[in-house]
Design an enzyme around this catalytic site. Structure first.
Site, short mmCIF file in Angstrom:
data_model
loop_
_atom_site.label_atom_id
_atom_site.label_comp_id
_atom_site.label_asym_id
_atom_site.label_seq_id
_atom_site.Cartn_x
_atom_site.Cartn_y
_atom_site.Cartn_z
N LYS A 1 0.87 -1.17 0.00
CA LYS A 1 0.00 0.00 0.00
C LYS A 1 0.91 1.22 0.00
O LYS A 1 1.64 1.47 0.96
CB LYS A 1 -0.89 0.00 1.24
CG LYS A 1 -1.87 1.15 1.28
CD LYS A 1 -2.83 0.98 2.45
CE LYS A 1 -3.94 2.01 2.43
NZ LYS A 1 -3.48 3.39 2.55
N LYS B 1 -6.66 -7.89 -2.66
CA LYS B 1 -7.86 -7.71 -3.48
C LYS B 1 -8.30 -9.06 -4.03
O LYS B 1 -7.46 -9.86 -4.45
CB LYS B 1 -7.56 -6.79 -4.67
CG LYS B 1 -7.14 -5.40 -4.28
CD LYS B 1 -6.64 -4.59 -5.47
CE LYS B 1 -6.02 -3.29 -4.97
NZ LYS B 1 -5.19 -2.62 -5.97
#
Ligand code: IVH
Length: 712
Positions: free
Chosen positions: A133, A305
């Site tokens: 991230k 994800k």
């Protein structure tokens, strides 16, 4: 029961419904302000860990008390409203945020939640991508027929800022795409590497400009420049990881879609992996965490994800985040050390900020010897004492914080910290206004920490407006010790003639630094110096309101200076009143009776004159200048006594000019619209003030109508 002030410390489970409502209100405010600081001003006011904790607490309370969820709840919102600096860019598909996971259990629960939603058995195949991230800011890049048309920041998720001109200067971002769908919005993160961040700050520091607190702010600040040439000079980078509108599907899985983005020419993160189990996700998380310190850019977690895009579609979104993704945050890095001293720093505005001096300790690979203590309340709340053993935390590149004191290790004699009530730089008294967290030095005119800024204000356009004596010149005089308080400006000529100083006119270079004319020390440039003396002498009898404004008292700008000047008519009367008003009584009441002056503004004047150092500096100044008296007469102008608000841009003059003109005609100029407002003068771009005026039925004038009214 906990006291009201302790509510923020009370576990969610122990809150009564009433307390929960109060706490939700508080959290909405604190989070909105943190959002504005982070997204709007690129200046975070808390660490990411503290921010996440606030959001988590908000979510927990809302879960227990769904009916108390506020319409302005932070859980319904991402980021902050787009700034007015840029054109708005509505997003075709909202730009959302991610839910957070803070530990392995949260990730296991994420997998289970996805399975429950999709009605998949625990052992049915389900793949996730896992990637770092990036700690930057997200960007939506809209390509039409393969050409980059609009680049927009996230803004509040629905509407971002149009930063196309700036993004066109970023070399990581392709300007055209081959073989892409007719409409394709690519999403990803703009960031700055550690090395580039360091070099940029060094460059800014040399140029005497403000430096950035961390790479994320540097990236945001560089992207959100009005002048795209500035952005072009900043080393911004980009990683693509998602997409918005697409006229044709990119692929059938997340992994393959990112592969295509890479083929289009976008940088994608090399640590992106496909994981087929929670174990693999967690082990990739560990692998990324281990590499974190050597990556060369900031990351603050790992994003998982769901790989299959048909699953993503089915999972959809819940309020502000997708059900198919989660951000597994890294824990804030902590260490234990000893607080050796508390120093007080005085900022340019006089704010006293406590800084913890620590026994140096390594936190996450960085040696830390200072930590911020924020303010007096923070020290009292955590009962931090010199000599204490403390836990410190570093999150991202934000200044380290003290999380807690280890009380068991407190030495017997450790005494409570007493926050100074005088300025450590100049000795003037430092006051804390009601409702303010900050204590401020009141010795504005003489305090070395503030003097330079105050002097710049003193000579600025709305104040004494001395021609040829601009900010850079003041800076040069100040650095060389020739002018350190206002009176010195007026003694320059005499000192020069007496040979006490060697005054040469400094040449200000384009980068803001200054040099003597033509580099070397040279004989006085008589003409410029004579011009400067003439300009200074021209201001020896300044208008009273300008003079009052020039002193830079807290809360006293042009408008309030004019109120005081009008009311008291002479500087000596004002000074006398301010000293008399230091105690409750008729003088104080009279001051408060001035239309537009409340306790806060009055306090600014009173505290200023209370400070002996200021009075002495004023006395020296009054040896040199005599502010004019202001005749107090009822004006016959049609706007005398009326309250006017200017909003939007004006065409025939600047807003400052318009205000000055209105004040000169006896009107009161206000910054906000209320039922007491008589006129709102609205130009193009007027926003909420215009709306308020309409809602309150206040007369709204165009610039032309206003000019007609005042006969301009
Ligand atoms: S996916 C629907 N992947 O984190 C959400 N976001 O806290 C799509 N971010 O707004 C976002 N790295 O600015 C995604 N590899 C990554 C990311 C990432 C950073 C940012 C992004 C997002 C924020 C959410």
């Amino acid at each position: 029961m906990a006291k009201k002030s302790d509510l923020s410390l009370k576990p969610v489970k122990e809150l009564t419904a009433e307390e929960a409502a109060v706490e939700l209100l508080r959290l909405a405010g604190v989070i909105a302000s943190a959002d504005d600081a982070y997204y709007g001003d690129d200046r975070p006011e808390m660490t990411d860990a503290e921010y996440d904790a606030l959001r988590r607490r908000n979510a927990l309370i809302e879960r227990d008390y769904p009916k108390l969820k506020r319409p302005d709840s932070p859980s319904l919102r991402v980021g902050s409203a787009p700034s007015t600096k840029f054109e708005k860019a509505p997003h075709a598909i909202p730009m959302l945020s991610l839910d957070n996971a803070f530990n392995d259990e949260d990730v296991i629960e994420f997998d289970a939640r996805v399975r429950r939603f999709l009605k998949l058995e625990a052992d049915a195949p389900l793949a996730f991508t896992a990637e770092p991230k990036i700690d930057g800011l997200s960007l939506n890049l809209r390509y039409e027929n393969g050409v980059l048309r609009v680049a927009a920041t996230r803004g509040d998720g629905a509407v971002g800022e149009n930063v196309t001109a700036n993004v066109l200067t970023v070399s990581d971002i392709p300007k055209t795409l081959k073989g892409a769908p007719d409409i394709l919005e690519v999403r990803g993160e703009i960031y700055m590497s550690h090395a580039d961040f360091k070099a940029l700050n060094e460059r800014l520091e040399k140029a005497d400009e403000e430096i950035f607190a961390n790479p994320r702010n540097a990236a945001a600040g560089s992207l959100r420049q009005i002048d795209s040439a500035v952005t072009a000079s900043r080393p911004l980078r980009f990683f693509a990881y998602a997409w918005g509108e697409a006229s044709a599907p990119l692929a059938d899985t997340q992994m393959k879609a990112v592969e295509r983005l890479k083929k289009f020419g976008f940088p994608t993160n090399p640590m992106l992996r496909l994981c087929t189990s929670v174990e693999e996700m967690l082990s990739h998380y560990k692998a990324i965490e281990e590499k974190r310190a050597t990556l060369g850019y900031d990351i603050d977690g790992v994003v998982y994800k769901v790989d299959r895009l048909d699953y993503q579609e089915r999972l959809g979104f819940v309020s502000r985040s997708p059900r198919w993704a989660v951000a597994h945050k890294f824990p804030a890095e902590k260490a234990t050390t000893v607080l050796e001293a508390i120093d007080i720093q005085v900022g340019r505005t006089g704010a006293l900020t406590p800084v913890a001096r620590l026994k140096p300790v390594t936190v996450g690979g960085v040696v830390v010897s200072n930590a911020t203590l924020h303010n007096q309340d923070e020290i009292e709340r955590k009962d931090i004492r010199v000599g204490d053993t403390v836990v410190i935390q570093r999150a991202g590149d934000v200044i380290p914080q003290i999380v807690e004191v280890i009380l068991d290790k407190r030495a017997g004699g450790a005494r409570k910290y007493k926050f100074p009530e005088t300025c450590p730089v100049c000795g003037s008294h430092a006051v804390r206004e009601e409702g303010e967290a900050v204590r401020r030095c009141t010795g504005g005119l003489i305090c070395a920490a503030q003097a330079k800024e105050r002097l710049k204000h003193f000579v600025s356009r709305g104040a004494l407006d001395i021609e040829g004596l601009g900010e850079k010149q003041i800076e040069a005089f100040f650095e060389s010790g020739i002018v350190t308080e206002p009176a010195h400006i007026f003694t320059l000529e005499a000192r020069q003639r007496a040979g006490e100083i060697d005054l040469y006119v400094y040449k200000v270079k384009a980068d803001g630094s200054y040099a003597l004319k033509d580099g070397e020390k040279q004989p006085t440039n008589l003409k410029s110096v004579e011009n400067l003396f003439a300009a200074i002498n021209d201001r020896r009898a300044p208008a009273l309101d300008r003079f009052v404004n020039a002193l830079g008292m807290r809360h006293i700008g042009e408008t309030n200076a004019r109120l005081f000047a009008r009311h008291y008519g002479s500087f000596s009367a004002l000074m006398e009143a301010a000293q008399g008003a230091a105690e409750d009584g008729p003088a104080y009441e009279e001051m408060l009776s001035i239309e537009g002056v409340g306790a806060l503004v009055a306090g600014g004047v009173i505290e200023f004159f209370k400070e002996e150092h200021n009075r002495a500096a004023i006395e020296r100044l009054l040896q040199e200048v005599s502010p004019q008296e202001m005749k107090i007469e009822a004006s016959a102008s049609p706007v005398a006594g009326k309250t006017v608000v200017f909003t939007g841009s004006l065409e025939t003059m600047t807003r400052d000019e318009a205000k000055a003109q209105a004040l000169a005609l006896g009107a009161k100029v206000s910054g906000s619209v209320s039922a007491k407002t008589d006129y709102v003068v609205a130009g193009p771009g007027a926003g909420s003030k215009l709306k308020n005026a309409e809602a309150l039925g206040v007369a709204v004038l165009t610039e032309g109508e206003w000019r007609d009214l005042i006969g301009a």
